[in-house]
Design a protein around this motif. Structure first.
Motif, short mmCIF file in Angstrom:
data_model
loop_
_atom_site.label_atom_id
_atom_site.label_comp_id
_atom_site.label_asym_id
_atom_site.label_seq_id
_atom_site.Cartn_x
_atom_site.Cartn_y
_atom_site.Cartn_z
N ARG A 163 0.91 -1.22 -0.03
CA ARG A 163 0.10 0.03 0.03
C ARG A 163 0.76 1.37 -0.02
N ASP A 164 1.92 1.35 0.80
CA ASP A 164 2.99 2.38 0.71
C ASP A 164 3.52 2.42 -0.63
N VAL A 165 3.81 1.42 -1.40
CA VAL A 165 4.29 1.71 -2.63
C VAL A 165 3.36 2.41 -3.58
N THR A 166 2.00 1.86 -3.68
CA THR A 166 1.04 2.53 -4.41
C THR A 166 0.96 3.88 -4.18
N ARG A 167 0.90 4.21 -2.96
CA ARG A 167 0.81 5.49 -2.52
C ARG A 167 2.02 6.64 -3.00
N VAL A 168 2.96 6.33 -2.74
CA VAL A 168 4.12 6.96 -3.13
C VAL A 168 4.15 7.18 -4.60
N LYS A 169 3.77 5.97 -5.25
CA LYS A 169 3.93 6.02 -6.81
C LYS A 169 2.73 7.13 -7.39
N ASN A 170 1.81 7.05 -6.55
CA ASN A 170 0.94 8.13 -7.08
C ASN A 170 1.22 9.53 -6.69
N LEU A 171 1.67 9.77 -5.73
CA LEU A 171 2.42 11.07 -5.45
C LEU A 171 3.52 11.54 -6.51
N TYR A 172 4.06 10.51 -6.68
CA TYR A 172 5.25 10.98 -7.68
C TYR A 172 4.65 11.09 -8.91
N ASN A 173 3.67 10.54 -9.51
CA ASN A 173 2.91 11.09 -10.65
C ASN A 173 2.41 12.51 -10.54
N ASP A 174 1.98 12.78 -9.13
CA ASP A 174 1.51 14.16 -9.23
C ASP A 174 2.57 15.19 -8.99
N THR A 175 3.95 14.60 -9.08
CA THR A 175 5.16 15.46 -8.52
C THR A 175 5.19 15.81 -7.28
N VAL A 176 4.62 15.25 -6.41
CA VAL A 176 4.69 15.55 -4.93
C VAL A 176 5.85 14.89 -4.30
N ALA A 177 6.24 13.48 -4.46
CA ALA A 177 6.95 12.68 -4.13
C ALA A 177 8.12 12.67 -5.14
N THR A 178 9.27 12.40 -4.58
CA THR A 178 10.49 12.20 -5.34
C THR A 178 10.96 10.97 -5.78
N LEU A 179 11.82 10.56 -6.66
CA LEU A 179 12.28 9.51 -7.44
C LEU A 179 12.77 8.64 -6.30
N GLU A 180 13.52 9.14 -5.51
CA GLU A 180 14.17 8.68 -4.29
C GLU A 180 13.20 7.98 -3.57
#
Length: 351
Positions: free
Chosen positions: A116-133
């Motif tokens: 679930r954490d991976v799914t959430r971080v990927k969504n944030l990354y797609n919204d440019t909120v989370a970083t690639l790291e």
């Protein structure tokens, strides 16, 4: 006037002293001759000899094993007893799975959370909120959680003991309700799928030096008193056992049509192919002999005195004693009168 001839008097006294001294020396020599011990000698010979080595040991199988649990826990159930014949894959014992199943469930829930954490971080990354790291770190956490779950399931699988092949339970070392530590033997197991029966025993360093892999042996088993089996040396230890100081030898026994079992008492006779030079003397020449050492007397070059030689005994056969060392330069040994000799004795040799 009275004349005194002093030089003549001194000469007469000196002459008398010489005569007396000579008489005493002759008397002493005569006493020595009279006290000499009459002995007889016999020649020594050398020969090439391949010793027959005899050892004993118990029969064992090369498939013998000590079966244990991979992980620790309380033994829940034992399904076999000593002496039972078992088949490959048969369930022998299990641990109480309460704690182990909980660990598997805990690891599985950990994997679900990280997914679930991976799914959430990927969504944030797609919204440019989370970083690639952050995405990469989440994927790493997921891999770690999945490996933890795999370990837990593997341990769950090995919370039981199954037979590795057909065989017999020789000994049950633990009972139900006991705490089994990881790797602690629960059963002593002997596989009987093949005919790989061996006898293991320790030999001395001198015997180890002359034995070679592949040499044949004859084996006598108390259970088969009128039969001799063929054996082959398959293993020779390259280091001494710390407790006994001996070198372990393994002899494979060919059963033929006979039925073997672990623990059968056996006697192994080995005859190395390499020969050694030994000196043969009459057994009467030995004195103060023990299992491996003794003393042999030889007559010195003057023909009157003797030397007491410490020798190493290889074996006794009939009326001969084989000597490894101690008589390298001797041609004759004393055989009669030995019991009266010391290293200071005078002798006279009777032909």
């Amino acid at each position: 006037m009275k004349r005194i001839y002093l030089p003549l008097t001194i000469f007469l006294i000196a002459s008398a002293a010489v005569v007396l001294t000579s008489c005493k020396s002759n008397a002493k020599a005569a006493d020595v001759i009279d006290e000499a011990i009459a002995v007889k000698v016999s020649p020594v010979t050398t020969t090439q000899y391949a010793p027959v080595l005899k050892y004993s040991g118990s029969m064992a199988s090369t498939a013998e094993a000590r079966l244990s649990f991979k992980i620790g826990g309380i033994i829940s159930k034992i399904y076999v007893k000593e002496g039972d014949h078992i088949t490959k894959g048969q369930l022998l014992a299990t641990l109480d799975l309460t704690e182990i199943n909980a660990q598997v469930q805990q690891a599985a829930q950990g994997v679900e959370k990280v997914q679930r954490d991976v799914t959430r971080v990927k969504n944030l990354y797609n919204d440019t909120v989370a970083t690639l790291e952050q995405v990469q770190n989440a994927n790493t956490q997921l891999s770690v959680a999945e490996e933890s779950l795999r370990i837990a399931r593997f341990n769950q699988q090995y919370a039981q003991i199954r037979a590795t092949e057909n065989g017999t339970i020789l000994k049950k070392l633990m009972n139900e309700g006991e705490l089994a530590n990881p790797g602690t033997p629960v059963f002593q197991f002997n596989g009987t799928a093949g005919n790989d029966w061996v006898i293991r025993f320790g030999v001395s360093d001198k015997d180890w030096a002359v034995l070679k892999k592949g040499e044949k042996a004859s084996v006598e088993i108390d259970a088969y008193p009128n039969k001799t089996f063929t054996g082959i040396i398959t293993e020779i230890a390259q280091g001494a056992d710390v407790s006994s100081g001996t070198y372990e030898i393994e002899v494979k026994v060919l059963p033929g049509t006979a039925r073997f079992a672990a623990g059968l008492f056996s006697t192994v006779k080995l005859q190395p192919t390499g020969e050694q030079t030994v000196t043969l003397v009459p057994v009467e020449a030995l004195t103060e002999a023990t299992d491996k050492t003794g003393y042999v007397y030889t007559v010195n070059a003057d023909g009157k005195t003797v030397t007491k030689n410490k020798v190493t005994i290889a074996f006794l056969e009939n009326n001969k004693a084989a000597i490894w060392s101690g008589l390298d330069s001797a041609h004759e040994v004393i055989t009669e009168g030995v019991g009266y000799l010391t290293d200071r004795s005078f002798v006279k040799v009777i032909k």
